[in-house]
Design a protein around this motif. Sequence first.
Motif, PDB file in Angstrom:
ATOM      1  N   LEU A  99      -5.728 -14.430  -9.189  1.00  0.00           N
ATOM      2  CA  LEU A  99      -4.901 -13.606  -8.332  1.00  0.00           C
ATOM      3  C   LEU A  99      -4.815 -12.225  -8.971  1.00  0.00           C
ATOM      4  O   LEU A  99      -4.598 -12.109 -10.182  1.00  0.00           O
ATOM      5  N   LEU A 100      -4.978 -11.177  -8.164  1.00  0.00           N
ATOM      6  CA  LEU A 100      -5.080  -9.822  -8.701  1.00  0.00           C
ATOM      7  C   LEU A 100      -4.234  -8.872  -7.858  1.00  0.00           C
ATOM      8  O   LEU A 100      -4.310  -8.889  -6.625  1.00  0.00           O
ATOM      9  N   TYR A 101      -3.443  -8.051  -8.537  1.00  0.00           N
ATOM     10  CA  TYR A 101      -2.639  -7.015  -7.877  1.00  0.00           C
ATOM     11  C   TYR A 101      -3.061  -5.655  -8.414  1.00  0.00           C
ATOM     12  O   TYR A 101      -3.248  -5.488  -9.624  1.00  0.00           O
ATOM     13  N   THR A 102      -3.188  -4.654  -7.531  1.00  0.00           N
ATOM     14  CA  THR A 102      -3.627  -3.333  -7.971  1.00  0.00           C
ATOM     15  C   THR A 102      -3.211  -2.261  -6.980  1.00  0.00           C
ATOM     16  O   THR A 102      -3.037  -2.532  -5.779  1.00  0.00           O
ATOM     17  N   ASN A 103      -3.075  -1.016  -7.487  1.00  0.00           N
ATOM     18  CA  ASN A 103      -2.884   0.112  -6.582  1.00  0.00           C
ATOM     19  C   ASN A 103      -4.217   0.693  -6.146  1.00  0.00           C
ATOM     20  O   ASN A 103      -4.249   1.654  -5.369  1.00  0.00           O
ATOM     21  N   LEU A 104      -5.322   0.156  -6.673  1.00  0.00           N
ATOM     22  CA  LEU A 104      -6.693   0.411  -6.248  1.00  0.00           C
ATOM     23  C   LEU A 104      -7.265   1.747  -6.728  1.00  0.00           C
ATOM     24  O   LEU A 104      -8.486   1.926  -6.753  1.00  0.00           O
ATOM     25  N   ILE A 105      -6.423   2.669  -7.141  1.00  0.00           N
ATOM     26  CA  ILE A 105      -6.881   4.040  -7.417  1.00  0.00           C
ATOM     27  C   ILE A 105      -7.857   4.092  -8.580  1.00  0.00           C
ATOM     28  O   ILE A 105      -8.825   4.861  -8.563  1.00  0.00           O
ATOM     29  N   GLY A 106      -7.647   3.276  -9.609  1.00  0.00           N
ATOM     30  CA  GLY A 106      -8.485   3.354 -10.796  1.00  0.00           C
ATOM     31  C   GLY A 106      -9.796   2.606 -10.711  1.00  0.00           C
ATOM     32  O   GLY A 106     -10.602   2.656 -11.638  1.00  0.00           O
ATOM     33  N   ALA A 107     -10.046   1.917  -9.609  1.00  0.00           N
ATOM     34  CA  ALA A 107     -11.278   1.130  -9.467  1.00  0.00           C
ATOM     35  C   ALA A 107     -12.440   2.018  -9.041  1.00  0.00           C
ATOM     36  O   ALA A 107     -12.262   3.176  -8.646  1.00  0.00           O
ATOM     37  N   ASP A 108     -13.647   1.459  -9.125  1.00  0.00           N
ATOM     38  CA  ASP A 108     -14.807   2.141  -8.546  1.00  0.00           C
ATOM     39  C   ASP A 108     -15.538   1.166  -7.629  1.00  0.00           C
ATOM     40  O   ASP A 108     -15.250  -0.039  -7.607  1.00  0.00           O
ATOM     41  N   ALA A 109     -16.491   1.690  -6.881  1.00  0.00           N
ATOM     42  CA  ALA A 109     -17.153   0.890  -5.845  1.00  0.00           C
ATOM     43  C   ALA A 109     -17.871  -0.323  -6.418  1.00  0.00           C
ATOM     44  O   ALA A 109     -17.799  -1.418  -5.860  1.00  0.00           O
ATOM     45  N   ALA A 110     -18.565  -0.144  -7.545  1.00  0.00           N
ATOM     46  CA  ALA A 110     -19.314  -1.255  -8.130  1.00  0.00           C
ATOM     47  C   ALA A 110     -18.371  -2.367  -8.591  1.00  0.00           C
ATOM     48  O   ALA A 110     -18.649  -3.556  -8.395  1.00  0.00           O
ATOM     49  N   GLN A 111     -17.260  -1.980  -9.225  1.00  0.00           N
ATOM     50  CA  GLN A 111     -16.291  -2.977  -9.653  1.00  0.00           C
ATOM     51  C   GLN A 111     -15.755  -3.768  -8.462  1.00  0.00           C
ATOM     52  O   GLN A 111     -15.696  -4.999  -8.488  1.00  0.00           O
TER      53      GLN A 111
ATOM     54  N   ARG B 291      -7.353  11.057  -2.924  1.00  0.00           N
ATOM     55  CA  ARG B 291      -8.728  10.975  -2.462  1.00  0.00           C
ATOM     56  C   ARG B 291      -9.420   9.730  -3.029  1.00  0.00           C
ATOM     57  O   ARG B 291     -10.182   9.061  -2.319  1.00  0.00           O
ATOM     58  N   ARG B 292      -9.152   9.402  -4.285  1.00  0.00           N
ATOM     59  CA  ARG B 292      -9.743   8.199  -4.875  1.00  0.00           C
ATOM     60  C   ARG B 292      -9.255   6.944  -4.145  1.00  0.00           C
ATOM     61  O   ARG B 292     -10.024   6.005  -3.922  1.00  0.00           O
ATOM     62  N   LEU B 293      -7.990   6.942  -3.772  1.00  0.00           N
ATOM     63  CA  LEU B 293      -7.457   5.822  -3.018  1.00  0.00           C
ATOM     64  C   LEU B 293      -8.188   5.681  -1.689  1.00  0.00           C
ATOM     65  O   LEU B 293      -8.606   4.578  -1.313  1.00  0.00           O
ATOM     66  N   LEU B 294      -8.363   6.770  -0.978  1.00  0.00           N
ATOM     67  CA  LEU B 294      -9.053   6.720   0.306  1.00  0.00           C
ATOM     68  C   LEU B 294     -10.488   6.241   0.141  1.00  0.00           C
ATOM     69  O   LEU B 294     -10.988   5.442   0.949  1.00  0.00           O
ATOM     70  N   ASP B 295     -11.157   6.726  -0.913  1.00  0.00           N
ATOM     71  CA  ASP B 295     -12.543   6.295  -1.161  1.00  0.00           C
ATOM     72  C   ASP B 295     -12.611   4.793  -1.395  1.00  0.00           C
ATOM     73  O   ASP B 295     -13.517   4.108  -0.882  1.00  0.00           O
ATOM     74  N   ASN B 296     -11.670   4.263  -2.160  1.00  0.00           N
ATOM     75  CA  ASN B 296     -11.704   2.833  -2.464  1.00  0.00           C
ATOM     76  C   ASN B 296     -11.269   1.979  -1.279  1.00  0.00           C
ATOM     77  O   ASN B 296     -11.746   0.847  -1.114  1.00  0.00           O
ATOM     78  N   LEU B 297     -10.397   2.495  -0.442  1.00  0.00           N
ATOM     79  CA  LEU B 297     -10.089   1.787   0.800  1.00  0.00           C
ATOM     80  C   LEU B 297     -11.318   1.731   1.699  1.00  0.00           C
ATOM     81  O   LEU B 297     -11.550   0.730   2.397  1.00  0.00           O
ATOM     82  N   ALA B 298     -12.136   2.787   1.652  1.00  0.00           N
ATOM     83  CA  ALA B 298     -13.391   2.777   2.416  1.00  0.00           C
ATOM     84  C   ALA B 298     -14.343   1.719   1.882  1.00  0.00           C
ATOM     85  O   ALA B 298     -15.079   1.068   2.650  1.00  0.00           O
TER      86      ALA B 298
END
Length: 366
Positions: free
Chosen positions: A119-131, A168-175
């Motif tokens: 189970l994983l919780y995140t605000n998603l901002i620090g992730a990248d597409a490959a991860q 912007r990073r958040l929007l990119d990762n939501l995409a």
Amino acid sequence: MKGANLLATLRLSVSTALHTAIGRLLGRSYVPHPRTYMFIEPTSHCNLECSFCTYRLGLRPRRVMETERFRDYVTQSLAMGFADIVLTPINGDVFMDKSILDKLRLLDTLIGRGEQGILLYTNLIGADAAQLDEILSMPRLKLFVVSLYGHDLPTFERITGRGQCQFRRLLDNLAVLEAVVRARGALPGMSLCLRSERGYRLDGAYDGPLHAAVNRLISLGVPAVVQNDLDDWGGLVSEADLGGLDMRLIQGRLVPKNGACIQPFYNIQILADGRVNACACRAVRDDLIIGDLGRDSLATILSADNPAYIGLIDRQEAGDFPESCQGCSFYRSIYDSRIRGASRLGRISLEEFRRFIADPPRIPSE
């Protein structure tokens, strides 16, 4: 806004008091099974400084858990039969750990053919597409919850203390999430939790890319909820910290406490420094530390032989709550019948819990 905050607190208080009193009078306890979850904090660093979070106060050491220690803690948890492993900090985000993907790969391997999940919780901002692409493909991933703050750039900035770059990073990762969902379908455990002002509605007519991105994911089957009730972290967060945001701040000190809270039974957390905390939700002080894996095994810490653990539950049963608990609105009594077991293991009584930790079942090794 103060009137709305007080009303929300009183509503919670009356409901909690009534249900708890009935359950305790009837002698009925509803304890989440003690092998439901093991929370592990890979890092205590965060990339945001949210106005309603205590991270910005610097109350806890900021560390990253070493991978070998992570392996040890997971191995001990699985050997004890924990149903699921939850990766989340108390304050922070898992993607602030640069080795998080290695840790997740290791966790996926250690679970192997077992029934446990990730189970994983995140605000998603620090992730990248490959991860994200690899993590969302992991067969043991049961839950992937994205916490969103604000519904547009202005509310994001006011809540998080961050600006256009992080937005912007958040929007990119939501995409990226959207692309994954379109290609593979929505994962059963993927969801969005958006915290914003009281007037915001997911189905409202709003301009802006964040609102649009969330609604595209909803249309693809990803569930989303909006929350505007906030916990005051035992008085550590005040209305002044919200800076005029139209969000309700629940005053935890007004929530009645009657009997042990459910958190020490199934929300135990191993902190990034190896200490074991009895609550993974709002305990940022040291008064709920029940052990240190640098000195004792996890099985010893979570046993009837550990006076710090049993003593905490006994204190709460007697109405003697540590400071972290006194002001916490996340408190839920074990006598409140509305509480449900959060996993396939369900609930047991307090008496059954005491027998369980006095003589826990042995998990056969493969």
